[in-house]
Design a protein around this motif. Sequence first.
Motif, PDB file in Angstrom:
ATOM      1  N   ASP A   1     -62.469  -9.019  30.066  1.00 14.86           N
ATOM      2  CA  ASP A   1     -62.806  -9.222  28.655  1.00 14.86           C
ATOM      3  C   ASP A   1     -62.533 -10.678  28.285  1.00 14.86           C
ATOM      4  O   ASP A   1     -61.664 -10.989  27.480  1.00 14.86           O
ATOM      5  N   ALA A   2     -63.308 -11.572  28.906  1.00 15.20           N
ATOM      6  CA  ALA A   2     -63.084 -13.009  28.723  1.00 15.20           C
ATOM      7  C   ALA A   2     -64.402 -13.678  28.362  1.00 15.20           C
ATOM      8  O   ALA A   2     -65.373 -13.614  29.120  1.00 15.20           O
ATOM      9  N   SER A   3     -64.441 -14.318  27.214  1.00 19.39           N
ATOM     10  CA  SER A   3     -65.639 -15.027  26.781  1.00 19.39           C
ATOM     11  C   SER A   3     -65.928 -16.187  27.732  1.00 19.39           C
ATOM     12  O   SER A   3     -65.031 -16.931  28.115  1.00 19.39           O
TER      13      SER A   3
ATOM     14  N   PHE B   1     -87.616 -10.725  25.893  1.00 21.14           N
ATOM     15  CA  PHE B   1     -86.294 -10.327  26.360  1.00 21.14           C
ATOM     16  C   PHE B   1     -85.249 -11.144  25.603  1.00 21.14           C
ATOM     17  O   PHE B   1     -85.230 -12.380  25.675  1.00 21.14           O
ATOM     18  N   TYR B   2     -84.386 -10.414  24.892  1.00 20.69           N
ATOM     19  CA  TYR B   2     -83.471 -10.997  23.912  1.00 20.69           C
ATOM     20  C   TYR B   2     -82.040 -10.842  24.415  1.00 20.69           C
ATOM     21  O   TYR B   2     -81.572  -9.722  24.658  1.00 20.69           O
ATOM     22  N   TYR B   3     -81.343 -11.968  24.611  1.00 22.04           N
ATOM     23  CA  TYR B   3     -79.972 -11.987  25.132  1.00 22.04           C
ATOM     24  C   TYR B   3     -79.062 -12.532  24.029  1.00 22.04           C
ATOM     25  O   TYR B   3     -79.203 -13.691  23.633  1.00 22.04           O
ATOM     26  N   ALA B   4     -78.128 -11.703  23.552  1.00 22.56           N
ATOM     27  CA  ALA B   4     -77.358 -12.067  22.354  1.00 22.56           C
ATOM     28  C   ALA B   4     -75.854 -12.055  22.603  1.00 22.56           C
ATOM     29  O   ALA B   4     -75.367 -11.503  23.595  1.00 22.56           O
ATOM     30  N   HIS B   5     -75.122 -12.677  21.656  1.00 29.67           N
ATOM     31  CA  HIS B   5     -73.660 -12.793  21.636  1.00 29.67           C
ATOM     32  C   HIS B   5     -73.133 -13.739  22.725  1.00 29.67           C
ATOM     33  O   HIS B   5     -71.994 -13.605  23.182  1.00 29.67           O
ATOM     34  N   LEU B   6     -73.959 -14.706  23.131  1.00 24.15           N
ATOM     35  CA  LEU B   6     -73.540 -15.637  24.175  1.00 24.15           C
ATOM     36  C   LEU B   6     -72.393 -16.521  23.688  1.00 24.15           C
ATOM     37  O   LEU B   6     -72.321 -16.878  22.509  1.00 24.15           O
ATOM     38  N   SER B   7     -71.518 -16.896  24.610  1.00 21.63           N
ATOM     39  CA  SER B   7     -70.457 -17.858  24.271  1.00 21.63           C
ATOM     40  C   SER B   7     -71.013 -19.270  24.275  1.00 21.63           C
ATOM     41  O   SER B   7     -70.580 -20.127  23.482  1.00 21.63           O
TER      42      SER B   7
ATOM     43  N   ASP C   1     -89.687 -24.271  27.034  1.00 18.64           N
ATOM     44  CA  ASP C   1     -89.175 -24.517  28.383  1.00 18.64           C
ATOM     45  C   ASP C   1     -89.440 -23.312  29.277  1.00 18.64           C
ATOM     46  O   ASP C   1     -89.280 -22.161  28.860  1.00 18.64           O
ATOM     47  N   ALA C   2     -89.828 -23.583  30.512  1.00 17.14           N
ATOM     48  CA  ALA C   2     -90.045 -22.512  31.487  1.00 17.14           C
ATOM     49  C   ALA C   2     -88.727 -22.133  32.143  1.00 17.14           C
ATOM     50  O   ALA C   2     -87.889 -22.997  32.420  1.00 17.14           O
ATOM     51  N   VAL C   3     -88.541 -20.845  32.381  1.00 15.18           N
ATOM     52  CA  VAL C   3     -87.382 -20.363  33.127  1.00 15.18           C
ATOM     53  C   VAL C   3     -87.879 -19.442  34.232  1.00 15.18           C
ATOM     54  O   VAL C   3     -88.956 -18.844  34.131  1.00 15.18           O
ATOM     55  N   SER C   4     -87.107 -19.341  35.290  1.00 12.19           N
ATOM     56  CA  SER C   4     -87.431 -18.450  36.395  1.00 12.19           C
ATOM     57  C   SER C   4     -86.471 -17.274  36.398  1.00 12.19           C
ATOM     58  O   SER C   4     -85.323 -17.394  35.944  1.00 12.19           O
ATOM     59  N   ALA C   5     -86.940 -16.158  36.908  1.00  9.65           N
ATOM     60  CA  ALA C   5     -86.059 -14.999  37.058  1.00  9.65           C
ATOM     61  C   ALA C   5     -84.854 -15.407  37.899  1.00  9.65           C
ATOM     62  O   ALA C   5     -84.995 -16.009  38.955  1.00  9.65           O
ATOM     63  N   GLY C   6     -83.662 -15.086  37.391  1.00  8.52           N
ATOM     64  CA  GLY C   6     -82.436 -15.450  38.086  1.00  8.52           C
ATOM     65  C   GLY C   6     -81.777 -16.706  37.586  1.00  8.52           C
ATOM     66  O   GLY C   6     -80.622 -16.980  37.930  1.00  8.52           O
ATOM     67  N   ASP C   7     -82.469 -17.489  36.755  1.00  3.11           N
ATOM     68  CA  ASP C   7     -81.849 -18.686  36.168  1.00  3.11           C
ATOM     69  C   ASP C   7     -80.732 -18.282  35.210  1.00  3.11           C
ATOM     70  O   ASP C   7     -80.873 -17.308  34.452  1.00  3.11           O
ATOM     71  N   ILE C   8     -79.647 -19.035  35.216  1.00  2.00           N
ATOM     72  CA  ILE C   8     -78.571 -18.791  34.250  1.00  2.00           C
ATOM     73  C   ILE C   8     -79.009 -19.298  32.883  1.00  2.00           C
ATOM     74  O   ILE C   8     -79.400 -20.460  32.733  1.00  2.00           O
ATOM     75  N   LEU C   9     -78.946 -18.411  31.900  1.00  2.00           N
ATOM     76  CA  LEU C   9     -79.294 -18.771  30.523  1.00  2.00           C
ATOM     77  C   LEU C   9     -78.066 -19.187  29.727  1.00  2.00           C
ATOM     78  O   LEU C   9     -78.143 -20.053  28.850  1.00  2.00           O
ATOM     79  N   GLY C  10     -76.942 -18.556  30.002  1.00  2.00           N
ATOM     80  CA  GLY C  10     -75.710 -18.821  29.272  1.00  2.00           C
ATOM     81  C   GLY C  10     -74.621 -17.909  29.804  1.00  2.00           C
ATOM     82  O   GLY C  10     -74.709 -17.411  30.927  1.00  2.00           O
ATOM     83  N   TYR C  11     -73.617 -17.665  28.940  1.00  2.00           N
ATOM     84  CA  TYR C  11     -72.456 -16.896  29.388  1.00  2.00           C
ATOM     85  C   TYR C  11     -72.101 -15.845  28.346  1.00  2.00           C
ATOM     86  O   TYR C  11     -72.206 -16.074  27.130  1.00  2.00           O
ATOM     87  N   MET C  12     -71.694 -14.691  28.840  1.00  2.00           N
ATOM     88  CA  MET C  12     -71.359 -13.567  27.976  1.00  2.00           C
ATOM     89  C   MET C  12     -70.231 -13.942  27.024  1.00  2.00           C
ATOM     90  O   MET C  12     -69.244 -14.565  27.429  1.00  2.00           O
TER      91      MET C  12
ATOM     92  N   VAL D   1     -66.076  -8.779  24.058  1.00  2.00           N
ATOM     93  CA  VAL D   1     -67.055  -9.589  24.786  1.00  2.00           C
ATOM     94  C   VAL D   1     -68.092  -8.673  25.434  1.00  2.00           C
ATOM     95  O   VAL D   1     -67.741  -7.699  26.110  1.00  2.00           O
ATOM     96  N   HIS D   2     -69.367  -8.965  25.209  1.00  2.00           N
ATOM     97  CA  HIS D   2     -70.439  -8.207  25.853  1.00  2.00           C
ATOM     98  C   HIS D   2     -71.761  -8.939  25.688  1.00  2.00           C
ATOM     99  O   HIS D   2     -71.878  -9.875  24.896  1.00  2.00           O
ATOM    100  N   LEU D   3     -72.747  -8.502  26.448  1.00  2.00           N
ATOM    101  CA  LEU D   3     -74.124  -8.959  26.272  1.00  2.00           C
ATOM    102  C   LEU D   3     -74.916  -7.862  25.586  1.00  2.00           C
ATOM    103  O   LEU D   3     -74.915  -6.714  26.047  1.00  2.00           O
ATOM    104  N   HIS D   4     -75.571  -8.208  24.504  1.00  5.03           N
ATOM    105  CA  HIS D   4     -76.542  -7.294  23.906  1.00  5.03           C
ATOM    106  C   HIS D   4     -77.914  -7.674  24.444  1.00  5.03           C
ATOM    107  O   HIS D   4     -78.369  -8.801  24.258  1.00  5.03           O
TER     108      HIS D   4
END
Length: 269
Positions: free
Chosen positions: A152-154, A190-196, A206-217, A233-236
């Motif tokens: 449970d670490a941001s 595809f929506y990734y929320a609550h990132l630190s 910007d183009a992204v590829s599958a597997g690219d790091i977008l951010g951190y939980m 701490v979680h990813l929605h």
Amino acid sequence: MRRRWICLLTAGILWVFFLASLEDLIRERSIVSGLSINTCSSEGFREQKLSPGLYKRLRKKGDGDAWTDLLTASMLDGNFSPETISPNRELYLKYKEREYRLLANCYRAVWTDLEFFPVAAEDVFFEDTWMAPREYGGERVHEGTDIFGREDASGYYPVISMTDGTVENKGWLPLGGYRIGIRSSSGGYFYYAHLSSYEEDFLPGDAVSAGDILGYMGNTGYGPEGTKGQFPVHLHLGIYIATPRQEEMSVNPYWILKILEKKIRKYVY
């Protein structure tokens, strides 16, 4: 007299064939009767309930768009909780081609571009909380799936793109905190929320590829920009598509995550 009996016999045979053909027509019509132009907005469609076992069998049956065609017919025949692969694709195309192709395109937007689980870790867990009640910002329901890590670490767990795509939105939302939205090539959002934090200074387009790091939980959100710590701490994860009735309709990510939970991109962190 004999001629008369031959005529009656011929008429009887033709009548039997007519009745058999009529019965087949009624049966075929009955199979496709539940499909309409609004099926892709139904609760059954939004549930996206597909078992990992059937997913594997469908993928073996066809490549590219072919397997999503089979998925569409199977979902319809299985009342959106299929156990077998449908043999009735051609019937849907025969009687309701427009409605069928629309629904197939909706399934394609959700499923075609998927490659990876959205967190680069095995020690995570999630539950099916689709449509569960939520209170922040007024009475509403949960339109996604929350993924939690054992730690449970941001900032600990990398959040990665599930698909190839293009950055469409990035930045702060009161509900979602720091979020990023990726539009895949087949149209899914595809929506990734609550990132630190973000991995890069992404910009829309910007183009992204599958597997690219977008951010951190993280645990950002539920307040003005910078608010954090209002929940664990979680990813929605949210998945949205366009339909004839809505520009942005949510679908349940849970079954998708169950299928992808072994497809983890490994990073050292």
